[in-house]
Scaffold this active site. Structure first.
Site, PDB file in Angstrom:
ATOM      1  N   LYS A 104       0.801  -1.337  -0.151  1.00 49.53           N
ATOM      2  CA  LYS A 104      -0.090   0.076   0.085  1.00 49.53           C
ATOM      3  C   LYS A 104       0.861   1.254   0.023  1.00 49.53           C
ATOM      4  O   LYS A 104       1.797   1.313   0.807  1.00 49.53           O
ATOM      5  CB  LYS A 104      -0.982  -0.292   1.131  1.00 49.53           C
ATOM      6  CG  LYS A 104      -1.951   0.996   1.217  1.00 49.53           C
ATOM      7  CD  LYS A 104      -2.778   0.763   2.597  1.00 49.53           C
ATOM      8  CE  LYS A 104      -3.971   1.866   2.766  1.00 49.53           C
ATOM      9  NZ  LYS A 104      -4.805   1.448   3.749  1.00 49.53           N
ATOM     10  N   SER A 147      -9.426   1.401   3.057  1.00 51.04           N
ATOM     11  CA  SER A 147      -8.799   2.230   2.346  1.00 51.04           C
ATOM     12  C   SER A 147      -7.616   1.501   1.533  1.00 51.04           C
ATOM     13  O   SER A 147      -6.958   1.727   0.575  1.00 51.04           O
ATOM     14  CB  SER A 147      -7.966   3.193   2.878  1.00 51.04           C
ATOM     15  OG  SER A 147      -7.287   2.542   3.791  1.00 51.04           O
ATOM     16  N   SER A 201      -9.544  -0.875   7.311  1.00 53.71           N
ATOM     17  CA  SER A 201      -9.286  -0.762   6.092  1.00 53.71           C
ATOM     18  C   SER A 201      -8.429  -2.024   5.214  1.00 53.71           C
ATOM     19  O   SER A 201      -8.124  -1.994   4.053  1.00 53.71           O
ATOM     20  CB  SER A 201      -8.097   0.291   5.979  1.00 53.71           C
ATOM     21  OG  SER A 201      -8.895   1.655   5.814  1.00 53.71           O
TER      22      SER A 201
HETATM   23  N1  GLN Z   1     -13.122   3.610   6.867  1.00 57.96           N
HETATM   24  C1  GLN Z   1     -12.299   3.893   8.002  1.00 57.96           C
HETATM   25  C2  GLN Z   1     -11.988   5.480   7.929  1.00 57.96           C
HETATM   26  O1  GLN Z   1     -12.115   6.035   7.102  1.00 57.96           O
HETATM   27  C3  GLN Z   1     -11.094   3.011   8.172  1.00 57.96           C
HETATM   28  C4  GLN Z   1     -10.101   3.385   7.213  1.00 57.96           C
HETATM   29  C5  GLN Z   1      -8.803   2.852   7.980  1.00 57.96           C
HETATM   30  O2  GLN Z   1      -8.867   1.740   8.377  1.00 57.96           O
HETATM   31  N2  GLN Z   1      -7.620   3.217   7.306  1.00 57.96           N
HETATM   32  O3  GLN Z   1     -11.497   5.826   8.677  1.00 57.96           O
END
Ligand code: GLN
Length: 501
Positions: free
Chosen positions: A54, A129, A153
């Site tokens: 990532k 994400s 994410s």
């Molecule tokens: N959807 C969550 C957020 O927007 C999780 C994001 C993540 O785990 N980086 O914060």
């Protein structure tokens, strides 16, 4: 076992043109193509395997954009510990994958750099994400990838793309080299094609790292990753009952400040769609058929998860992102009046709307005189959530002689399957996406490991569920899912080719 580089290269570019998983992919020189070592078979070793990372995790010499315009041109001067350990084990980085800007989102659509599509239906999102990493694994471009999980994410895109997603216990994997979003919640996690591979990768990347003071080795009394017990040994699995979910939704709505419509929208967003509900039931039936004992559990504090998560995550984000000021990193304006103007201009042009929103929210909950009302309250709720999970699963120190009542908890991952864009179906509003983090964010608030895995398909799209465990009990989760996978192999999208032994 060897891979014909030309064929693999063509396969990668064909898929990549459809899904856009990578922000940067290394040019592959067929002459220098790594040979798979024999130990790579059936996930036993990693020698010669490519993997994706990532683009918020550092790999020396490669992009570290975090999906942001601000860092679009940044090249990382160093390598994250987790990546280094994988390279030392003989795996190699194929490239850097797309993500929601700084990890903020659930679709990968908040990336300022490109769009990533779901390999099962390219008109739909890959989730987020870590959407690029999940899509790359689902398409078979790589057998595994690294992502980060702050509130879901790794698990949510894994479930949208039909692959495995492991969020380790907090501190189990070094965060050195992970660009911080919300430091007290996040972990580097694994997206993988098989459970055996996920286990092999976790075995390599976990452990205490002097470069991350929050990292630690697993306590000696925690279950061993390669134990003597067969993976299929019967376990007690707590299942979040439908009643407990309904209750959480009702309170979630009431707890949100806003009009009745806003409250209703929040509850509706977290309600499981019919297909996802069926996938959850199917997982229950199959786990019972495999000999596990399922018991209904309620987690009363679940309902406070989303407000507590967004209070803490945005508070930490507002502090962590303060370093992006145009002085030390990233793209800066051609001209500025004074240092303050330089910072203003850098951030105004560099950050996208979701990131700006979260920085504002974070400074709002932290502003002087109001910390008691928001931030400190969220911290107290967090402690409550942790103890309600510990009551069911046991504590992180493995000190108590009392046996916990459950070995793992079965929970949904996300209320919907991969959502669409435009004519592929309705997308989820940013607000609905946040309310829908209900099922994933609690593992982060409590620091627990959670493993998302595919249970089947509905309408041609993957359905996922997750198992949560006691801190440092990744082995138990992997055992459960490995036995499940042997009985019910994971699905692959059309066009998938298995390159990896
Ligand atoms: N959807 C969550 C957020 O927007 C999780 C994001 C993540 O785990 N980086 O914060």
């Amino acid at each position: 076992m060897s891979i014909i580089p030309e064929i693999y290269r063509a396969y990668c570019s064909q898929w990549e043109a459809q899904i856009g998983a990578f922000i940067e992919m290394k040019a592959l020189d067929p002459a220098a193509f790594p040979v798979l070592s024999p130990d790579a078979s059936q996930g036993k070793g990693l020698g010669g395997l490519p993997f994706a990372v990532k683009d918020n995790i550092a790999v020396q010499g490669l992009s570290l954009s975090c999906g942001s315009k601000l860092l679009e041109e940044l090249r990382s001067p160093y390598t994250a510990t987790a990546v280094q350990k994988l390279e030392d084990a003989g795996a190699w980085v194929l490239g850097k994958t797309n993500l929601d800007e700084f990890g903020m989102g659930s679709s990968t659509d908040t990336s300022a750099l490109k769009q990533t599509n779901n390999p099962w239906d390219t008109r739909r999102v890959a989730g987020g994400s870590s959407g690029g990493s999940a899509a790359a694994v689902a398409a078979g471009i790589v057998p595994f990838a690294l992502g980060s999980d702050t509130g879901g994410s790794v698990r949510q895109p894994a479930s949208f793309c039909g692959v495995l997603g492991l969020k380790p216990s907090y501190g189990a994997v070094s965060r050195y080299g992970l660009v911080a979003y919300a430091s007290s919640l996040e972990c580097i996690g694994i997206l993988a094609d098989t459970t055996a591979r996920c286990r092999a990768v976790f075995q390599v990347i976990r452990g205490k790292d002097p470069l991350d003071q929050t990292s630690q080795d697993a306590p000696s009394a925690s279950p061993p990753l390669y134990g003597t017990e067969p993976p299929g040994a019967p376990k007690v699995i707590g299942v979040l009952s439908a009643q407990a979910i309904a209750q959480a939704l009702a309170t979630l709505a009431r707890g949100i400040e806003g009009s009745p419509e806003t409250q209703e929208a929040a509850a509706a967003a977290a309600l499981l769609e019919a297909d996802v509900q069926q996938g959850f039931e199917l997982a229950k039936t199959r786990l019972a058929a495999l000999g596990h004992r399922l018991v209904d559990v309620a987690i009363p504090s679940l309902k406070y998860g989303v407000p507590a998560y967004y209070t803490i995550a945005t508070a930490e984000a507002s502090a962590n992102l303060a370093r992006f000021d145009g002085v030390r990193y990233g793209r800066r304006p051609a001209w500025a009046e004074n240092p303050e103007d330089l910072i203003d201009k850098t951030r105004e042009a560099g950050f996208g709307p979701e990131v700006k929103l979260r920085i504002l929210l974070g400074t709002f909950v932290l502003r002087s005189g109001f910390q008691d009302r928001y931030y400190l309250r969220a911290q107290r709720i967090r402690a409550g959530i942790r103890s309600s999970f510990e009551e069911l699963l046991g504590t992180a120190d493995y000190g108590s002689s009392q046996a916990p009542c459950c070995d793992a908890l079965l929970m949904p991952v996300f209320p919907t399957r991969a959502f669409g864009r435009g004519d592929a179906g309705e997308s989820l509003s940013p607000f609905a996406q946040k309310a829908a983090d209900l099922y994933t964010c609690c593992a982060n608030l409590a620091g627990l490991p959670a493993l998302a895995f595919p249970v089947g398909l509905a309408g041609g799209l993957p359905l996922g569920v997750q198992l949560l465990g006691r801190a440092f009990s990744e082995a138990t989760l992997l055992d459960l899912v490995e036995a499940y996978e042997q009985a019910y192999p994971f699905p692959h999208p059309a066009g998938y080719q298995a390159f990896w032994p």
